[in-house]
Design an enzyme around this catalytic site. Structure first.
Site, short mmCIF file in Angstrom:
data_model
loop_
_atom_site.label_atom_id
_atom_site.label_comp_id
_atom_site.label_asym_id
_atom_site.label_seq_id
_atom_site.Cartn_x
_atom_site.Cartn_y
_atom_site.Cartn_z
N HIS A 260 18.75 27.54 0.22
CA HIS A 260 18.37 26.30 0.93
C HIS A 260 17.34 26.57 2.06
CE1 HIS A 260 18.77 22.01 2.25
NE2 HIS A 260 18.36 22.62 3.16
N GLU A 261 17.97 27.46 2.98
CA GLU A 261 17.11 27.65 4.10
C GLU A 261 15.79 28.44 4.02
OE1 GLU A 261 18.17 26.30 7.13
OE2 GLU A 261 19.58 25.48 6.01
N HIS B 28 12.72 26.34 3.00
CA HIS B 28 11.94 25.74 4.55
C HIS B 28 11.03 26.87 4.91
CE1 HIS B 28 14.26 22.21 4.67
NE2 HIS B 28 15.51 22.94 5.05
N ASP C 177 13.75 18.03 4.10
CA ASP C 177 15.10 17.64 3.77
C ASP C 177 15.07 16.03 3.41
OD1 ASP C 177 16.67 20.10 3.96
OD2 ASP C 177 16.29 19.86 6.19
#
Length: 357
Positions: A308-309, A312, A323
């Site tokens: 997920h991170e 970004h 998000d």
């Protein structure tokens, strides 16, 4: 929650492959008023009014009332979006604390004041247009389960910015000196061992997801990205392949990973965050309370959060994600454009193809 520049960049990147309405959320359009006013040069006040007939309780994360430097407004100059230089947070929708919510009675207003120069470079000065559009996540009753959303669109506010004054505003995100791939001060002992395994899990998730995006089941890809366009599948696979490379080494990479919250941005309920402009990822205390490995379903584990991170981080793959939604239920409500630019759609897809969910 605010729709912003990275979302538009991804939509432009793939053009007609994602020519769908930008917003197909099932949510309320009435009862919420947002007004922005200038408080002098780059300081802005946001006033949110509940014009409905019922009390509302909304999640503060990623809103005007978030104490962290998350994106609160969209800033434009001469038709171009000004890049955001704050943080992107991950939180678990299934485990939100009561203190993360704010209540507004019918007719009541709440206000927040912030300096937009703290998360954007406005030093050139001149004329800017500031606005905000998105939604608030609403909890039902006295609980913390998100049961709905209320959309909002603020006024468009014109600002004539003194660039010299804007340049003197302290950045909300201090710059760190990058020395190693994984921060040796915070990632010692058990944290270091767990993060090493998390990177291995990330590599496994992203590798399987890259393969599934390239030539896997069309129905599964459609479930998470709302399209089977070859162009989109190629883009998704390329992002996952870049994440595999980033997760494959604890000593070399494009990001710096902190095992603790050096910037003191974490709040109860927040799990991790990314500072895209610095290629920095940091874990909050709640990260270490997650199970290191989950083998069934779609719940987050350590590797899931790393995926997920890393979506970004623009240094890994550009443009970085945003998000728009968290968790399966929210992410399934996104359209194709939003799905492609939403971090959790990637983690969910990776978990689904890896765990057989």
């Amino acid at each position: 929650m605010l729709f912003s520049s990275r979302f538009l960049a991804l939509a432009a990147l793939l053009g007609q492959a994602l020519a769908l309405p930008i917003d197909d959320f099932s949510q309320s359009d009435a009862g919420l008023k947002v007004k922005l006013t200038s408080m002098g040069n780059t300081r802005v006040k946001a006033v949110v009014t509940n014009e409905g007939e019922q009390e509302i309780s909304f999640l503060k994360f990623n809103t005007f009332f978030d104490s962290a430097p998350t994106q609160k407004v969209q800033i434009m100059k001469a038709g171009s979006l000004i890049p955001f230089s704050g943080v992107d947070f991950y939180f678990n929708m299934a485990n939100l604390p009561a203190e993360a919510f704010k209540t507004l009675a019918p007719g009541a207003s709440a206000e927040a004041e912030f300096d937009i120069a703290a998360t954007a470079d406005l030093s050139p000065g001149g004329s800017y247009t500031v606005s905000s559009a998105g939604f608030l996540r609403i909890a039902g009753g006295n609980g913390t389960a998100i049961t709905g959303r209320m959309r909002y669109r603020s006024n468009q506010m014109k600002l004539n910015v003194d660039g010299d004054m804007a340049a003197k505003v302290q950045s909300a995100v201090p710059t760190i000196e990058k020395r190693t791939r994984i921060d040796g001060n915070s990632c010692r002992g058990n944290y270091g061992q767990l993060l090493s395994r998390a990177l291995q899990g990330c590599s496994s998730y992203a590798g399987r997801a890259a393969q599934a995006a390239s030539n896997g089941d069309a129905q599964k890809f459609q479930e998470y990205f709302k399209t089977n366009s070859p162009q989109v599948r190629q883009s998704v696979a390329a992002r996952f392949q870049a994440i595999v490379q980033e997760c494959s080494s604890a000593s070399n990479g494009k990001t710096t990973y902190l095992c603790e919250d050096r910037f003191r941005f974490c709040q109860p309920g927040l799990i991790a965050y990314t500072i895209p402009t610095q290629s920095v990822v940091a874990n909050c205390p709640s990260y270490w309370k997650l199970p290191p490995v989950v083998n069934r379903g779609l719940e987050p584990d350590h590797g899931y959060v790393v995926v997920h991170e890393f979506t970004h981080a623009t240094s890994i793959f550009s443009p970085g994600t945003e998000d728009h939604g968290y968790g399966y239920e929210e992410c399934r409500r996104l359209n194709a454009q939003q799905s492609l630019s939403n971090a959790d759609n990637y983690s969910l897809f990776a978990a689904a193809v890896s765990r057989g969910a």
